[in-house]
Enzyme design. Structure first.
Site, PDB file in Angstrom:
ATOM      1  N   GLY A  95      -0.995  11.969   2.535  1.00 21.73           N
ATOM      2  CA  GLY A  95      -1.301  11.654   1.152  1.00 21.73           C
ATOM      3  C   GLY A  95      -1.683  10.190   1.007  1.00 21.73           C
ATOM      4  N   GLN A  97      -0.171   7.893  -0.420  1.00 25.76           N
ATOM      5  CA  GLN A  97       0.991   7.036  -0.212  1.00 25.76           C
ATOM      6  C   GLN A  97       1.800   7.475   1.011  1.00 25.76           C
ATOM      7  OE1 GLN A  97       1.948   4.191  -1.579  1.00 25.76           O
ATOM      8  NE2 GLN A  97       0.127   4.138  -2.876  1.00 25.76           N
ATOM      9  N   SER A  98       1.118   8.022   2.008  1.00 23.02           N
ATOM     10  CA  SER A  98       1.784   8.509   3.210  1.00 23.02           C
ATOM     11  C   SER A  98       2.464   7.380   3.978  1.00 23.02           C
ATOM     12  CB  SER A  98       0.763   9.207   4.112  1.00 23.02           C
ATOM     13  OG  SER A  98       1.299   9.432   5.394  1.00 23.02           O
ATOM     14  N   ASN A  99       3.781   7.511   4.202  1.00 27.90           N
ATOM     15  CA  ASN A  99       4.500   6.561   5.055  1.00 27.90           C
ATOM     16  C   ASN A  99       4.029   6.684   6.494  1.00 27.90           C
ATOM     17  OD1 ASN A  99       6.435   5.522   3.037  1.00 27.90           O
ATOM     18  ND2 ASN A  99       7.197   7.620   3.026  1.00 27.90           N
ATOM     19  N   CYS A 101       1.005   7.587   7.612  1.00 29.33           N
ATOM     20  CA  CYS A 101      -0.304   6.956   7.803  1.00 29.33           C
ATOM     21  C   CYS A 101      -0.178   5.438   7.831  1.00 29.33           C
ATOM     22  CB  CYS A 101      -1.262   7.400   6.702  1.00 29.33           C
ATOM     23  SG  CYS A 101      -1.824   9.119   6.858  1.00 29.33           S
TER      24      CYS A 101
END
Length: 391
Positions: A95, A97-99, A101
């Protein structure tokens, strides 16, 4: 940073299922800047003193904010594999706000690899994005970002696009790419939390813990903890709180992880390995209620531990409400595992795995507005000019 030879935990190699293991990583890249993350006891008002709550601080896997969180453990094995293969590009997805990524972008920067992130978005227009939180770190680290539909599925849509980009990069530059699935949740990444479980064994958690609770976003951390607990004699009861999808999705993911590690012939009832609560999703992925945000603020004020509104906050909120005999969300009535959560506990001593994600607190303007509303601006004073004398 150094890539070194890796040997799996003794309890895995000496288990009767070891002969079926289809893959064992041979290399590991040391990314954590400490030998272990701390376990802290927290004092919370539960209405009684029946339960003891401990927190495993995997939000502090590294001293640098952009490298913190549970994903770093998985990336120790995934990046070791990538670097050993001599790739120049890393592709992954999540997403906005992917941690995961953000962690991939951070480790790529450390190791000199180029990052390509496929991020689910409500809009294809970059100028309509809020560049904050994890996304801000992605951008500042120079990641190339590819916006995809919010509901795009990894196996049927995202992975296909990642393969196309990999082929294009190879044709244009001659350089190889390495693809990491969402959350780093595959057999290689699994070893990050098999090792974490071994770390907790060395911390003697069997002396003060009965149950282990973790959030489920992609399912990799949950699967590793459930498998490790099973292989070491099921000394604890594992519980997982969903923030997306449903319990069946995560049971299927656990089954796939078992099949990939030990072969499809293994006969283990996955529902006996972990109790999955799904009502913790609440309004949906990355959507918070006022009650959840209020809980996050109160929890931080009481304990000094900052949770996040997407993952750990939802899980802790749901768990604490269930322990108090309350219904955490409207979906409670349809969630049998939530209704039976307290009955399914092995004991009264609970260890919560804090997987990180605090940058998610700086994503949504609504959170900031809520904090100001909650405090009625009483703690913010006008000291312009001579106003100091009016306080």
């Amino acid at each position: 940073m150094k890539i070194f030879d890796y040997r799996a935990p003794k309890w895995l190699l000496e288990h009767s299922l070891a002969k079926n293991i289809s893959f064992l990583p041979s290399k590991r890249l040391r990314l954590l800047d400490k030998l272990e993350t701390k376990i802290e006891k927290v004092n919370l008002n539960l209405g009684n003193s029946e339960y003891e709550i401990f927190v495993k601080r995997d939000d502090r896997t590294h001293s640098e904010l952009h490298l913190q969180g549970n994903k770093l453990r998985k990336l120790e094995f995934l990046f070791a594999d990538a670097l050993t293969k001599g790739v120049k590009h890393v592709l992954t997805a999540g997403g906005l706000q992917s941690n995961h990524c953000r962690a991939v972008a951070a480790v790529s920067q450390l190791t000199g690899l180029k990052t390509h992130l496929f991020l689910r978005s409500e809009t294809p227009d970059a100028y309509q994005l809020g560049i904050n939180g994890n996304l801000l770190i992605d951008v500042m680290l120079g990641s190339k970002i590819y916006l995809i539909e919010k509901r795009a599925q990894y196996l049927t849509e995202i992975e296909y696009k990642m393969k196309i980009l990999s082929e294009k990069i190879k044709i244009r530059s001659g350089e190889e790419c390495y693809m990491i699935p969402i959350g780093g949740s595959n057999t290689i990444g699994l070893f990050g939390y098999l090792e974490q479980f071994d770390e907790m064994i060395r911390q003697n958690i069997d002396q003060f813990v009965d149950d282990i609770v973790v959030t489920s976003g992609s399912g990799g951390t949950m699967s590793a903890l459930a498998i490790a607990n099973y292989l070491t004699g099921s000394k604890f009861k594992i519980h997982s709180f969903c923030v997306c999808d449903n319990s069946m999705y995560f049971y299927n993911h656990l089954k796939k992880e078992l099949d990939d590690l030990f072969g499809a012939g293994i006969d283990i009832n996955v529902k006996s390995l972990v109790n999955i609560v799904e009502c913790s999703r609440g309004l949906g992925y990355a959507k918070s209620t006022k009650q959840e945000l209020e809980f996050l603020a109160d929890f931080f004020a009481q304990t000094g531990i900052l949770l996040d509104p997407v993952y750990t906050g939802k899980a802790m909120y749901a768990m604490m409400n269930l322990l108090r005999g309350l219904r955490p969300t409207f979906a409670y009535e349809k969630d049998e595992n939530a209704k039976n959560f307290v009955a399914n506990l092995k004991g009264k001593r609970i260890l919560f795995i804090h997987t990180g994600g605090q940058l998610g607190n700086f994503d949504n303007g609504k959170y900031s507005e809520y904090v100001l509303e909650r405090n009625n601006l009483d703690n913010i004073h006008n000291c312009f000019g001579e106003n100091i004398f009016k306080i």
